[in-house]
Every structure is written in structure tokens, then in C-alpha cells.
Design an enzyme around this catalytic site. Structure first.
Site, PDB file in Angstrom:
ATOM      1  N   ASN A  14       0.901  -1.029  -0.100  1.00 59.52           N
ATOM      2  CA  ASN A  14      -0.012  -0.028   0.010  1.00 59.52           C
ATOM      3  C   ASN A  14       0.848   1.180  -0.094  1.00 59.52           C
ATOM      4  O   ASN A  14       2.068   1.161   0.248  1.00 59.52           O
ATOM      5  CB  ASN A  14      -0.895  -0.158   1.250  1.00 59.52           C
ATOM      6  N   ARG A  80       0.500 -11.545   2.454  1.00 57.36           N
ATOM      7  CA  ARG A  80      -0.415 -11.831   3.836  1.00 57.36           C
ATOM      8  C   ARG A  80      -1.446 -13.025   3.774  1.00 57.36           C
ATOM      9  O   ARG A  80      -1.875 -13.267   4.656  1.00 57.36           O
ATOM     10  CB  ARG A  80      -1.458 -10.477   4.023  1.00 57.36           C
ATOM     11  N   HIS A 157      -8.216   0.865   1.935  1.00 58.59           N
ATOM     12  CA  HIS A 157      -9.199  -0.087   2.791  1.00 58.59           C
ATOM     13  C   HIS A 157     -10.095   1.101   3.271  1.00 58.59           C
ATOM     14  O   HIS A 157      -9.855   2.299   3.470  1.00 58.59           O
ATOM     15  CB  HIS A 157      -8.441  -0.505   3.905  1.00 58.59           C
ATOM     16  N   ASP A 159     -11.485   1.437   6.149  1.00 58.28           N
ATOM     17  CA  ASP A 159     -11.058   1.653   7.314  1.00 58.28           C
ATOM     18  C   ASP A 159      -9.912   3.150   7.446  1.00 58.28           C
ATOM     19  O   ASP A 159      -9.764   3.484   8.504  1.00 58.28           O
ATOM     20  CB  ASP A 159     -10.981   0.692   8.470  1.00 58.28           C
ATOM     21  N   CYS A 252      -6.938  -0.707  12.645  1.00 57.29           N
ATOM     22  CA  CYS A 252      -6.474  -2.083  12.073  1.00 57.29           C
ATOM     23  C   CYS A 252      -5.942  -3.191  12.784  1.00 57.29           C
ATOM     24  O   CYS A 252      -5.821  -4.154  12.647  1.00 57.29           O
ATOM     25  CB  CYS A 252      -5.478  -1.635  10.988  1.00 57.29           C
TER      26      CYS A 252
HETATM   27  N1  ARG Z   1       0.433  -3.388   5.541  1.00 55.26           N
HETATM   28  C1  ARG Z   1      -0.930  -3.923   5.914  1.00 55.26           C
HETATM   29  C2  ARG Z   1      -1.469  -3.932   4.563  1.00 55.26           C
HETATM   30  O1  ARG Z   1      -1.201  -3.330   3.555  1.00 55.26           O
HETATM   31  C3  ARG Z   1      -1.708  -2.615   6.649  1.00 55.26           C
HETATM   32  C4  ARG Z   1      -3.074  -3.152   6.741  1.00 55.26           C
HETATM   33  C5  ARG Z   1      -4.118  -2.228   7.626  1.00 55.26           C
HETATM   34  N2  ARG Z   1      -5.198  -2.735   7.709  1.00 55.26           N
HETATM   35  C6  ARG Z   1      -6.341  -2.026   7.727  1.00 55.26           C
HETATM   36  N3  ARG Z   1      -7.357  -2.592   7.976  1.00 55.26           N
HETATM   37  N4  ARG Z   1      -6.290  -0.791   7.082  1.00 55.26           N
HETATM   38  O2  ARG Z   1      -2.359  -4.983   4.273  1.00 55.26           O
END
Ligand code: ARG
Length: 257
Positions: A14, A80, A157, A159, A252
Site C-alpha cells: 500500500n 498476507r 481500505h 477503514d 486495523c
Molecule cells: N500493511 C498492511 C496491508 O497493507 C496494513 C493493513 C492495515 N489494515 C487495515 N485494516 N487498514 O495490508
């Protein structure tokens, strides 16, 4: 919550990711967030972070829970995907009925989907979750799904740019959404509070509301605090600098059960 035992920034999936994590500082910040949550009278359960999965601290991406049911995530990125089996094991061991285990579509759980009251699900899609997953997620129960178009790559995202505050309000950043979604948020949440560019960049929307407290990263403006106060909410700010190096913060780091 997942304590940040193996939290680092090792890859870039991201636009926020980069820099070197101070691990001791990350632990201190995570502890402070947990204490802030517990202060509201909420019990926090923890799951151990597996080595080699640096983003597992962002447990809100594990799935979406409604009562005793969970719709399990399927991560967009291979980096992930290894987290899924740990979450699946935890949900099963803790008596949840698991939906979505056959991984039909991308879904990043509470990162993209959030209930305001349990009658309305705010459902983001774009960079991560697929739009089409939400007809499958509907198997969790009887509620209305409001599809939200995320159109700004920085806010990858839901959130990162939207968090419900009670049933009629939210903290949100209009610049993350299509015109149609902006109109829908304004129509359904008459008390919604728009945050500034600076607040959005400080991840202020990555907040959680527990009872009358909005727990957010540092950077909430006086105007926003005032607007929250008028609705009966106090603002609690927690330093999340280390987690923001990975594009995450308060919301998160927590999965609401
Ligand atoms: N580095 C993680 C990703 O890019 C951060 C996730 C953050 N989570 C969230 N719910 N926004 O997946």
C-alpha cells in the site's frame, strides 16, 4: 488483538508502507491502545503473531464477525495470505461458524467492511476486497449492505477513510469515495463529520468507537473534537507512528468480536 512480536515493514503493498519500525516503540504504542480499549470496560483477547507474517498485527483484516459467525478473509496479496490459516484455526477453536472458507473472492474483513448498527453493513471495495464478495458475505445475517466505492489509491481500505460513530454519524474523508458513495454517506448518516486532508493523512478515520469514546491516532483537529463532543463523544488519541509506517493504526489493530 495480535501483539507486535514480529512486526516490521518488509514489502510494499500500500502507498504508506516504508521506513524502519522501532519495535520497542511499536510495543509501547500497542500496549497504550490496548489500555485505552480496556479503560472502556472491554475485554481484549490476544492471538500470537506467527513469525514471517509481519502484517498479522492488523488482525482486523482476519474476517468480519457477526455474533457467532465469521466470514473469513481472503487476502489480495500473497504477502498476507499465510495469515488466513492462523485466523481460521483461532475462529474454529473459539466456536465460530466460519463462512467463506472456500475463498471464492478477495475479502479483507474489518478493513473493508464495518457495521454501524447491526442493521447496516458499510462495504468497501476497490484496491483490496472485491465488490462481488458482498453477496456472499450476506450469508452472515439479516442486514442491509451499502456498497462503498473506494476511488483514491491512498485510501486502500474502507477503514482508512471511514469509521462509524454510533448509528447516525461517522468520521470520514470524502476525497476517498466516488460522488455516488459520498452522497449515500451524507444521506444515511446526517451527523457524519468530514475530516480535512491533514486529518485524513494522519489516519484520523482509522478510529474505533467504544461506548462514548472515539479512540484515534494523534492528529484530530479541534473542530472535529468539538463536533464529536456535540454528539456526546470524547476523543482519545493514541500515538500510532510505528504502525502507520505499514499503513495501519487503531482500527486495523483490532478485530471487534
Ligand atoms: N500493511 C498492511 C496491508 O497493507 C496494513 C493493513 C492495515 N489494515 C487495515 N485494516 N487498514 O495490508
Amino acid at each position: 488483538m495480535v501483539p507486535p512480536k514480529h512486526f516490521t515493514v518488509e514489502y510494499t503493498i500500500n502507498p504508506w508502507m516504508g521506513g524502519v519500525v522501532d519495535q520497542a516503540k511499536a510495543q509501547t504504542q500497542w500496549d497504550a491502545l490496548k489500555v485505552a480499549i480496556e479503560k472502556q470496560g472491554v475485554k481484549v483477547l490476544t492471538l500470537d503473531q506467527a513469525p514471517g507474517l509481519p502484517d498479522m498485527v492488523f488482525v482486523c483484516n482476519s474476517g468480519l464477525v457477526l455474533g457467532n459467525n465469521v466470514y473469513l478473509s481472503k487476502f489480495r496479496h500473497a504477502e498476507r495470505s499465510g495469515e488466513q490459516e492462523h485466523y481460521l484455526k483461532w475462529f474454529k477453536a473459539n466456536g465460530y461458524t466460519v463462512h467463506g472458507e472456500d475463498y471464492a473472492e478477495y475479502f479483507e474483513g474489518g478493513g473493508d467492511a464495518v457495521f454501524s448498527d447491526y442493521k447496516t453493513l458499510w462495504a468497501g471495495y476497490g484496491a483490496r476486497s472485491s465488490k462481488s464478495v458482498y453477496s456472499l458475505v450476506q450469508s452472515l445475517g439479516d442486514y442491509e449492505t451499502v456498497i462503498c466505492d473506494l476511488v483514491n489509491p491512498k485510501f486502500y481500505h474502507l477503514d482508512t477513510c471511514f469509521t462509524p460513530v454510533g448509528a447516525t454519524s461517522a468520521l470520514w474523508y470524502p476525497g476517498a469515495f466516488s460522488a455516488a458513495t459520498q452522497a449515500e454517506i451524507r444521506r444515511r448518516l446526517p451527523d457524519a463529520i468530514e475530516v480535512s486532508d491533514a486529518e485524513a493523512t494522519a489516519f484520523v478515520c482509522n478510529a474505533i468507537t467504544i461506548r462514548n469514546a472515539v479512540i484515534s491516532p494523534i492528529g484530530v483537529s479541534a473542530t472535529t473534537k468539538d463536533a464529536l463532543k456535540k454528539l456526546g463523544y470524547e476523543t482519545v488519541e493514541v500515538d500510532m507512528s510505528e504502525f502507520m509506517k505499514s499503513g495501519g493504526a487503531c482500527q486495523c489493530l483490532v478485530l471487534k468480536l
